[in-house]
Design a protein around this motif. Structure first.
Motif, PDB file in Angstrom:
ATOM      1  N   VAL A  22      62.354  36.662  39.390  1.00  0.00           N
ATOM      2  CA  VAL A  22      61.866  38.028  39.550  1.00  0.00           C
ATOM      3  C   VAL A  22      60.601  37.973  40.394  1.00  0.00           C
ATOM      4  N   ASP A  23      60.485  38.871  41.345  1.00  0.00           N
ATOM      5  CA  ASP A  23      59.310  38.924  42.213  1.00  0.00           C
ATOM      6  C   ASP A  23      58.203  39.679  41.487  1.00  0.00           C
ATOM      7  N   ALA A  24      57.128  38.977  41.164  1.00  0.00           N
ATOM      8  CA  ALA A  24      56.026  39.566  40.393  1.00  0.00           C
ATOM      9  C   ALA A  24      55.390  40.745  41.116  1.00  0.00           C
ATOM     10  N   THR A  25      55.429  40.746  42.447  1.00  0.00           N
ATOM     11  CA  THR A  25      54.807  41.848  43.189  1.00  0.00           C
ATOM     12  C   THR A  25      55.505  43.175  42.917  1.00  0.00           C
ATOM     13  N   GLU A  26      56.780  43.128  42.542  1.00  0.00           N
ATOM     14  CA  GLU A  26      57.495  44.364  42.195  1.00  0.00           C
ATOM     15  C   GLU A  26      56.862  45.042  40.985  1.00  0.00           C
ATOM     16  N   PHE A  27      56.125  44.279  40.198  1.00  0.00           N
ATOM     17  CA  PHE A  27      55.520  44.793  38.981  1.00  0.00           C
ATOM     18  C   PHE A  27      54.001  44.904  39.102  1.00  0.00           C
ATOM     19  N   GLY A  28      53.515  44.832  40.325  1.00  0.00           N
ATOM     20  CA  GLY A  28      52.089  45.010  40.554  1.00  0.00           C
ATOM     21  C   GLY A  28      51.236  43.783  40.281  1.00  0.00           C
ATOM     22  N   ILE A  29      51.846  42.605  40.258  1.00  0.00           N
ATOM     23  CA  ILE A  29      51.109  41.374  40.008  1.00  0.00           C
ATOM     24  C   ILE A  29      51.020  40.601  41.324  1.00  0.00           C
ATOM     25  N   ASP A  30      49.823  40.435  41.847  1.00  0.00           N
ATOM     26  CA  ASP A  30      49.617  39.738  43.111  1.00  0.00           C
ATOM     27  C   ASP A  30      49.159  38.309  42.827  1.00  0.00           C
ATOM     28  N   LEU A  31      50.136  37.417  42.691  1.00  0.00           N
ATOM     29  CA  LEU A  31      49.818  36.032  42.351  1.00  0.00           C
ATOM     30  C   LEU A  31      49.025  35.343  43.455  1.00  0.00           C
ATOM     31  N   GLU A  32      49.274  35.716  44.709  1.00  0.00           N
ATOM     32  CA  GLU A  32      48.527  35.111  45.813  1.00  0.00           C
ATOM     33  C   GLU A  32      47.045  35.475  45.726  1.00  0.00           C
ATOM     34  N   ALA A  33      46.749  36.713  45.360  1.00  0.00           N
ATOM     35  CA  ALA A  33      45.348  37.136  45.215  1.00  0.00           C
ATOM     36  C   ALA A  33      44.680  36.397  44.055  1.00  0.00           C
ATOM     37  N   ILE A  34      45.429  36.187  42.980  1.00  0.00           N
ATOM     38  CA  ILE A  34      44.880  35.442  41.839  1.00  0.00           C
ATOM     39  C   ILE A  34      44.609  33.996  42.252  1.00  0.00           C
ATOM     40  N   LEU A  35      45.551  33.408  43.007  1.00  0.00           N
ATOM     41  CA  LEU A  35      45.343  32.037  43.483  1.00  0.00           C
ATOM     42  C   LEU A  35      44.102  31.944  44.367  1.00  0.00           C
ATOM     43  N   ALA A  36      43.867  32.967  45.173  1.00  0.00           N
ATOM     44  CA  ALA A  36      42.674  32.975  46.026  1.00  0.00           C
ATOM     45  C   ALA A  36      41.402  32.958  45.183  1.00  0.00           C
ATOM     46  N   GLU A  37      41.450  33.555  44.010  1.00  0.00           N
ATOM     47  CA  GLU A  37      40.291  33.536  43.108  1.00  0.00           C
ATOM     48  C   GLU A  37      40.152  32.179  42.414  1.00  0.00           C
ATOM     49  N   VAL A  38      41.278  31.553  42.091  1.00  0.00           N
ATOM     50  CA  VAL A  38      41.274  30.269  41.379  1.00  0.00           C
ATOM     51  C   VAL A  38      40.872  29.122  42.302  1.00  0.00           C
ATOM     52  N   ARG A  39      41.387  29.147  43.537  1.00  0.00           N
ATOM     53  CA  ARG A  39      41.243  28.023  44.477  1.00  0.00           C
ATOM     54  C   ARG A  39      39.812  27.480  44.604  1.00  0.00           C
ATOM     55  N   PRO A  40      38.779  28.311  44.754  1.00  0.00           N
ATOM     56  CA  PRO A  40      37.427  27.752  44.907  1.00  0.00           C
ATOM     57  C   PRO A  40      36.920  27.000  43.672  1.00  0.00           C
ATOM     58  N   HIS A  41      37.548  27.206  42.546  1.00  0.00           N
ATOM     59  CA  HIS A  41      37.094  26.570  41.302  1.00  0.00           C
ATOM     60  C   HIS A  41      37.835  25.269  40.992  1.00  0.00           C
ATOM     61  N   LEU A  42      38.806  24.928  41.831  1.00  0.00           N
ATOM     62  CA  LEU A  42      39.557  23.692  41.622  1.00  0.00           C
ATOM     63  C   LEU A  42      38.808  22.535  42.262  1.00  0.00           C
ATOM     64  N   GLU A  43      38.620  21.484  41.491  1.00  0.00           N
ATOM     65  CA  GLU A  43      37.901  20.310  41.984  1.00  0.00           C
ATOM     66  C   GLU A  43      38.765  19.077  41.805  1.00  0.00           C
ATOM     67  N   GLY A  44      38.621  18.132  42.720  1.00  0.00           N
ATOM     68  CA  GLY A  44      39.349  16.878  42.633  1.00  0.00           C
ATOM     69  C   GLY A  44      40.526  16.835  43.583  1.00  0.00           C
ATOM     70  N   THR A  45      41.255  15.741  43.501  1.00  0.00           N
ATOM     71  CA  THR A  45      42.443  15.574  44.347  1.00  0.00           C
ATOM     72  C   THR A  45      43.585  16.408  43.786  1.00  0.00           C
ATOM     73  N   TYR A  46      44.617  16.585  44.597  1.00  0.00           N
ATOM     74  CA  TYR A  46      45.787  17.318  44.118  1.00  0.00           C
ATOM     75  C   TYR A  46      46.396  16.622  42.901  1.00  0.00           C
ATOM     76  N   ASP A  47      46.336  15.297  42.888  1.00  0.00           N
ATOM     77  CA  ASP A  47      46.870  14.550  41.750  1.00  0.00           C
ATOM     78  C   ASP A  47      46.060  14.851  40.485  1.00  0.00           C
ATOM     79  N   GLU A  48      44.727  14.855  40.598  1.00  0.00           N
ATOM     80  CA  GLU A  48      43.867  15.154  39.444  1.00  0.00           C
ATOM     81  C   GLU A  48      44.063  16.596  38.970  1.00  0.00           C
ATOM     82  N   ILE A  49      44.162  17.514  39.922  1.00  0.00           N
ATOM     83  CA  ILE A  49      44.399  18.916  39.563  1.00  0.00           C
ATOM     84  C   ILE A  49      45.730  19.050  38.840  1.00  0.00           C
ATOM     85  N   GLY A  50      46.753  18.371  39.361  1.00  0.00           N
ATOM     86  CA  GLY A  50      48.082  18.420  38.743  1.00  0.00           C
ATOM     87  C   GLY A  50      48.094  17.888  37.327  1.00  0.00           C
TER      88      GLY A  50
END
Length: 104
Positions: A22-50
């Motif tokens: 199901v496409d979340a945007t159909e329900f008013g949820i902008d996951l890309e915008a949320i990711l843009a807010e989360v991204r600056p707070h992620l620290e470490g390598t992709y492996d550590e983040i994972g």
């Protein structure tokens, strides 16, 4: 039900019947915008983040963060957790229907 709303409902049912997400945007949820807010707070390598996100591979983290894979609600929630924050999803029940006022 209006024809426009019926068409949307039918489209959603067809997507679910084919096993597609199901496409979340159909329900008013902008996951890309949320990711843009989360991204600056992620620290470490992709492996550590994972690892902090709960067993996401470095490749999955990279693909989601760089937009190569469409993010799911679960992956955004996991990345929010990995950043030290949390994603809050809240249900808002429908407004109660107002009954017509009766004249005394």
């Amino acid at each position: 039900m209006s024809p426009k709303k019926a068409k949307k409902t039918a489209k959603r049912a067809a997507i679910r019947a084919r096993g597609q997400r199901v496409d979340a945007t159909e329900f008013g949820i902008d996951l890309e915008a949320i990711l843009a807010e989360v991204r600056p707070h992620l620290e470490g390598t992709y492996d550590e983040i994972g690892q902090r996100a709960g067993s996401m591979t470095a490749q999955t983290v990279s693909n989601v963060l760089n937009g190569h894979n469409r993010a799911s609600l679960a992956s955004v929630a996991a990345l929010a957790h990995a950043s030290g924050g949390r994603l809050v999803v809240k249900y808002e029940p429908p407004s109660p229907k107002k009954e017509g006022r009766r004249k005394p």
